[in-house]
Motif scaffolding. Structure first.
Motif, PDB file in Angstrom:
ATOM      1  N   ILE A 120      28.989  43.989  59.334  1.00 24.11           N
ATOM      2  CA  ILE A 120      30.006  43.005  59.747  1.00 24.11           C
ATOM      3  C   ILE A 120      31.307  43.375  59.044  1.00 24.11           C
ATOM      4  CG2 ILE A 120      30.679  40.568  59.772  1.00 24.11           C
ATOM      5  CD1 ILE A 120      27.804  39.757  59.767  1.00 24.11           C
ATOM      6  N   ALA A 121      32.354  43.585  59.835  1.00 18.15           N
ATOM      7  CA  ALA A 121      33.604  44.122  59.285  1.00 18.15           C
ATOM      8  C   ALA A 121      34.731  43.090  59.353  1.00 18.15           C
ATOM      9  CB  ALA A 121      33.993  45.390  60.049  1.00 18.15           C
ATOM     10  N   PRO A 122      35.701  43.215  58.446  1.00 18.87           N
ATOM     11  CA  PRO A 122      36.852  42.308  58.452  1.00 18.87           C
ATOM     12  C   PRO A 122      37.997  42.886  59.291  1.00 18.87           C
ATOM     13  CG  PRO A 122      36.947  43.665  56.507  1.00 18.87           C
ATOM     14  CD  PRO A 122      35.789  44.168  57.326  1.00 18.87           C
ATOM     15  N   TRP A 123      39.115  42.168  59.333  1.00 19.68           N
ATOM     16  CA  TRP A 123      40.222  42.617  60.178  1.00 19.68           C
ATOM     17  C   TRP A 123      41.231  43.465  59.414  1.00 19.68           C
ATOM     18  CZ3 TRP A 123      44.691  41.114  57.960  1.00 19.68           C
ATOM     19  CH2 TRP A 123      44.653  39.979  57.146  1.00 19.68           C
ATOM     20  N   ASN A 124      41.216  43.464  58.083  1.00 18.29           N
ATOM     21  CA  ASN A 124      42.392  44.003  57.382  1.00 18.29           C
ATOM     22  C   ASN A 124      42.468  45.534  57.412  1.00 18.29           C
ATOM     23  OD1 ASN A 124      40.239  43.994  55.543  1.00 18.29           O
ATOM     24  ND2 ASN A 124      41.621  43.947  53.806  1.00 18.29           N
ATOM     25  N   ILE A 146      27.238  47.105  64.841  1.00 16.17           N
ATOM     26  CA  ILE A 146      28.507  46.784  64.168  1.00 16.17           C
ATOM     27  C   ILE A 146      29.101  45.537  64.815  1.00 16.17           C
ATOM     28  CG2 ILE A 146      30.839  47.597  63.626  1.00 16.17           C
ATOM     29  CD1 ILE A 146      29.848  50.449  63.972  1.00 16.17           C
ATOM     30  N   LYS A 147      29.529  44.588  63.992  1.00 13.65           N
ATOM     31  CA  LYS A 147      30.262  43.412  64.495  1.00 13.65           C
ATOM     32  C   LYS A 147      31.658  43.492  63.896  1.00 13.65           C
ATOM     33  CE  LYS A 147      31.590  39.580  64.008  1.00 13.65           C
ATOM     34  NZ  LYS A 147      33.029  39.343  64.052  1.00 13.65           N
ATOM     35  N   PRO A 148      32.623  44.054  64.679  1.00 14.83           N
ATOM     36  CA  PRO A 148      33.983  44.140  64.140  1.00 14.83           C
ATOM     37  C   PRO A 148      34.676  42.767  64.186  1.00 14.83           C
ATOM     38  CG  PRO A 148      33.888  45.136  66.331  1.00 14.83           C
ATOM     39  CD  PRO A 148      32.516  44.579  66.045  1.00 14.83           C
ATOM     40  N   SER A 149      35.869  42.708  63.624  1.00  9.12           N
ATOM     41  CA  SER A 149      36.553  41.414  63.550  1.00  9.12           C
ATOM     42  C   SER A 149      37.183  41.023  64.878  1.00  9.12           C
ATOM     43  CB  SER A 149      37.637  41.459  62.476  1.00  9.12           C
ATOM     44  OG  SER A 149      38.378  40.263  62.514  1.00  9.12           O
ATOM     45  N   GLU A 150      37.117  39.743  65.174  1.00  8.54           N
ATOM     46  CA  GLU A 150      37.736  39.208  66.386  1.00  8.54           C
ATOM     47  C   GLU A 150      39.254  39.077  66.226  1.00  8.54           C
ATOM     48  OE1 GLU A 150      36.038  37.721  64.129  1.00  8.54           O
ATOM     49  OE2 GLU A 150      36.514  35.589  63.887  1.00  8.54           O
ATOM     50  N   LEU A 151      39.771  39.215  64.995  1.00  5.95           N
ATOM     51  CA  LEU A 151      41.203  39.005  64.764  1.00  5.95           C
ATOM     52  C   LEU A 151      42.038  40.251  65.054  1.00  5.95           C
ATOM     53  CD1 LEU A 151      41.315  36.727  61.586  1.00  5.95           C
ATOM     54  CD2 LEU A 151      40.972  36.145  63.977  1.00  5.95           C
ATOM     55  N   THR A 196      31.496  43.005  54.866  1.00  7.37           N
ATOM     56  CA  THR A 196      32.781  43.081  54.182  1.00  7.37           C
ATOM     57  C   THR A 196      33.629  41.909  54.659  1.00  7.37           C
ATOM     58  OG1 THR A 196      32.627  45.488  54.237  1.00  7.37           O
ATOM     59  CG2 THR A 196      34.754  44.561  53.637  1.00  7.37           C
ATOM     60  N   GLY A 197      34.096  41.103  53.740  1.00 10.46           N
ATOM     61  CA  GLY A 197      34.910  39.952  54.120  1.00 10.46           C
ATOM     62  C   GLY A 197      35.137  39.035  52.942  1.00 10.46           C
ATOM     63  N   SER A 198      35.373  37.775  53.244  1.00  4.85           N
ATOM     64  CA  SER A 198      35.750  36.832  52.191  1.00  4.85           C
ATOM     65  C   SER A 198      34.526  36.363  51.399  1.00  4.85           C
ATOM     66  CB  SER A 198      36.443  35.631  52.829  1.00  4.85           C
ATOM     67  OG  SER A 198      35.554  35.021  53.742  1.00  4.85           O
ATOM     68  N   PRO A 199      34.734  35.946  50.156  1.00  4.74           N
ATOM     69  CA  PRO A 199      33.615  35.396  49.371  1.00  4.74           C
ATOM     70  C   PRO A 199      32.979  34.188  50.070  1.00  4.74           C
ATOM     71  CG  PRO A 199      35.481  35.893  47.941  1.00  4.74           C
ATOM     72  CD  PRO A 199      35.960  36.098  49.343  1.00  4.74           C
ATOM     73  N   GLU A 219      30.667  43.186  50.279  1.00  2.00           N
ATOM     74  CA  GLU A 219      31.959  43.697  49.803  1.00  2.00           C
ATOM     75  C   GLU A 219      32.958  42.571  50.003  1.00  2.00           C
ATOM     76  OE1 GLU A 219      32.722  46.797  48.604  1.00  2.00           O
ATOM     77  OE2 GLU A 219      30.740  47.700  48.823  1.00  2.00           O
ATOM     78  N   LEU A 220      33.271  41.861  48.937  1.00  2.00           N
ATOM     79  CA  LEU A 220      34.072  40.636  49.075  1.00  2.00           C
ATOM     80  C   LEU A 220      35.474  40.822  48.490  1.00  2.00           C
ATOM     81  CD1 LEU A 220      31.177  38.204  48.102  1.00  2.00           C
ATOM     82  CD2 LEU A 220      31.731  39.140  50.347  1.00  2.00           C
ATOM     83  N   GLY A 221      36.138  39.726  48.225  1.00  2.00           N
ATOM     84  CA  GLY A 221      37.533  39.842  47.769  1.00  2.00           C
ATOM     85  C   GLY A 221      37.758  39.012  46.528  1.00  2.00           C
ATOM     86  N   GLU A 344      44.074  30.723  45.035  1.00  2.00           N
ATOM     87  CA  GLU A 344      43.584  31.340  46.274  1.00  2.00           C
ATOM     88  C   GLU A 344      43.949  32.831  46.292  1.00  2.00           C
ATOM     89  OE1 GLU A 344      44.660  28.870  49.653  1.00  2.00           O
ATOM     90  OE2 GLU A 344      45.094  30.663  50.833  1.00  2.00           O
ATOM     91  N   GLU A 345      43.069  33.675  46.820  1.00  2.00           N
ATOM     92  CA  GLU A 345      43.416  35.090  47.032  1.00  2.00           C
ATOM     93  C   GLU A 345      44.639  35.121  47.947  1.00  2.00           C
ATOM     94  OE1 GLU A 345      40.317  37.307  48.993  1.00  2.00           O
ATOM     95  OE2 GLU A 345      41.421  39.179  48.901  1.00  2.00           O
ATOM     96  N   ILE A 346      45.724  35.766  47.497  1.00  2.00           N
ATOM     97  CA  ILE A 346      46.989  35.652  48.259  1.00  2.00           C
ATOM     98  C   ILE A 346      46.899  36.419  49.575  1.00  2.00           C
ATOM     99  CG2 ILE A 346      49.468  36.108  48.224  1.00  2.00           C
ATOM    100  CD1 ILE A 346      49.316  35.651  45.144  1.00  2.00           C
TER     101      ILE A 346
END
Ligand code: NAD
Length: 470
Positions: A120-124, A146-151, A196-199, A219-221, A344-346
């Motif tokens: 599962i992947a993030p958008w950044n 693989i599940k990529p980000s919808e953003l 990989t994404g947010s906590p 893999e978080l932030g 907050e994580e900026i």
């Protein structure tokens, strides 16, 4: 209107069933040669799609072409090359010397595929954070969904097309979609989940994995602190901080989140930062060298962080001229714990500057928070750098640099607790997607001498064993 469209669970279940049905065959047929071929095909497909990838990332969030090459294509190609080069050695079962108790046996550790893996992947960094883990998954002999980000829909569509053109769905397939798709996937008994994404979402993923006891890599932030010490080379530090903070418009998991700057160098360092920002991006947020914020919602979140900080007394030193999804480098100071930006994580181009005199106080502040993904230290004094490293914990440390630790294929990339579990890249990524199976083979083991019935002779032998081995 959508009455004939199958519910999300159908393609998800079909993809999972297709990969699960082929696990046993893959264990026997997906050896070194086949894995290297798969990696080679992936490399060819990426090279063929470079221009399309640059276009997709420009569409998704105005990412400059140079940044796409530097941060999306290069890391993936480097990972491919490193993995192909070392795969034979990584796959080889490792002999382990016998212990006294197991004398007369031979021992080895055999890295084996886990089976069917979910990525599962993030958008950044939507391309490299989907394809990087795939390289490790294939190298270790797995299939993957693989599940990529919808953003980042343009990049996700490109990933789906590239994968469909390169691999049979029983080996690799892409399920596009948002939370619904992720939830449908997480309900299935994957052998490994690489997220990989947010906590916050990491906790949801781990809770779902607990239901099937899937192993996880998370893999978080989080908020990665940066310390500018009294003996830092300020010009060089400003160069690294400006790159690490503003590449991808600050939307980088290992970006310096905030700066602790020693009071004695604060004014000089702010001057260096300003001049570096001016030289790199000019004024305002419309530089062609600066990506945009991924969407209006995230841009609004960043503007709200700034408004909240300003309302509670923060001072803007450099105004990035926030204008919808264009936000330029922004420097602020006079941050207090009442402000949301302090917690907050900026994840955007806003850089708080916190002056300090007492290094122990900074160490206490770092240790009072969740363990960060990265910690950066700029200082010319080796002893002080070592002291900070010894007194804190973080996924990784950068000394007199930022973010470059991501690009070293020999280093584990990952967090610790709140910033992640497990590691990616190179051999560490291969191991994340492998089960290390212990194999002990008997040749002339003496252990049957102490099997029951526990006669006097056996008991005397056990006592002897205890004396020799214990
Ligand atoms: P996110 O957690 O919102 O989303 C990541 C993925 O999870 C997406 O594919 C999304 O569709 C899916 N998702 C969202 N909600 C879900 C739910 N309720 N259940 C299941 N899946 C769900 O993260 P993001 O906004 O895409 O990325 C930013 C975060 O990722 C930041 O915290 C950043 O630090 C972190 N990050 C970490 C790394 C790393 O390598 N450690 C790299 C990049 C980003």
């Amino acid at each position: 209107m959508n009455a004939t469209r199958p519910p999300i669970a159908d393609p998800v279940n079909a993809a999972f069933a297709g990969q699960s049905a082929t696990v046993a065959a893959r264990r026997q047929s997906f050896g070194l040669g086949a894995r290297r071929d798969a990696l080679g095909q992936l490399g060819t497909a990426i090279r063929r799609n470079e221009a399309a990838l640059v276009a997709a990332l420009a569409t998704d969030f105005g990412k400059p072409e140079a940044e796409v090459i530097l941060t999306e294509i290069l890391p993936v190609m480097q990972e491919l090359r490193h993995t192909s080069r070392h795969l034979r050695r990584w796959m080889r079962p490792r002999r382990v010397v016998p212990t006294l108790a197991t004398f007369g046996t031979s021992a080895r550790v055999r890295p084996e595929p886990r089976g069917v893996c979910l990525i599962i992947a993030p958008w950044n960094y939507p391309f490299s954070l989907a394809i990087g883990p795939l390289i490790s998954a294939l190298a270790a002999g797995n299939s993957a969904i693989i599940k990529p980000s919808e953003l980042t829909p343009a990049t996700s569509a490109l990933i789906a097309r590239l994968i469909a053109e390169t691999f049979p769905p029983e080996l690799v397939t892409v399920i596009e979609g948002g939370v619904d798709a992720a939830e449908a996937l997480l309900a299935l008994p994957f052998d490994h989940i690489f997220f990989t994404g947010s906590p916050a979402v990491g906790k949801i993923v781990m809770a779902a994995a607990a239901k099937t006891l899937a192993s996880v890599t998370l893999e978080l932030g989080g908020k990665s602190p940066t310390i500018i010490g009294p003996d830092a080379d300020l010009k060089a530090a400003a160069k690294w901080v400006v790159f690490g903070k503003f590449v991808n418009a600050g939307q980088t998991c290992i970006a310096p989140d905030h700066l602790f700057v020693h009071s004695s160098v604060k004014a000089a360092f702010i001057a260096e930062l300003r001049s570096r920002i001016d030289a790199t991006y000019g004024k305002g947020g419309r530089s062609p060298h600066l990506a945009r914020i991924v969407n209006e919602k995230h841009a609004a979140r960043l503007s709200a962080l700034l408004r909240d900080a300003a309302a509670k007394g923060a001072r803007v030193i450099l105004d990035g001229g926030a204008d919808s999804r264009h936000i330029g480098p922004t420097l602020i100071e006079a941050i207090t714990p009442e402000m949301q930006i302090d917690h907050e994580e900026i994840f955007g181009p806003i850089l708080p500057i916190l002056p300090y005199d007492d290094l122990d106080g900074v160490i206490r502040q770092i240790n009072a928070r969740p363990k960060p993904l990265a910690l950066y230290i700029f200082d010319g004094q080796r002893a002080r750098v070592d002291r900070i490293i010894a007194a804190t914990s973080s996924g990784s440390v950068g000394v007199n640099l930022t973010v470059a630790q991501f690009s070293h294929t020999g280093l584990p990339f990952g967090g610790v607790n709140a910033s992640g579990i497990g590691a990616a890249h190179g051999h560490y990524g291969f191991r994340a997607f492998s089960h290390e199976r212990a194999i002990l083979a008997n040749h002339f083991s003496a252990l049957p001498l102490v099997f029951p019935p526990y006669t006097d002779r056996v008991q005397r032998l056990i006592t002897l064993f205890k004396r020799v081995l214990g």
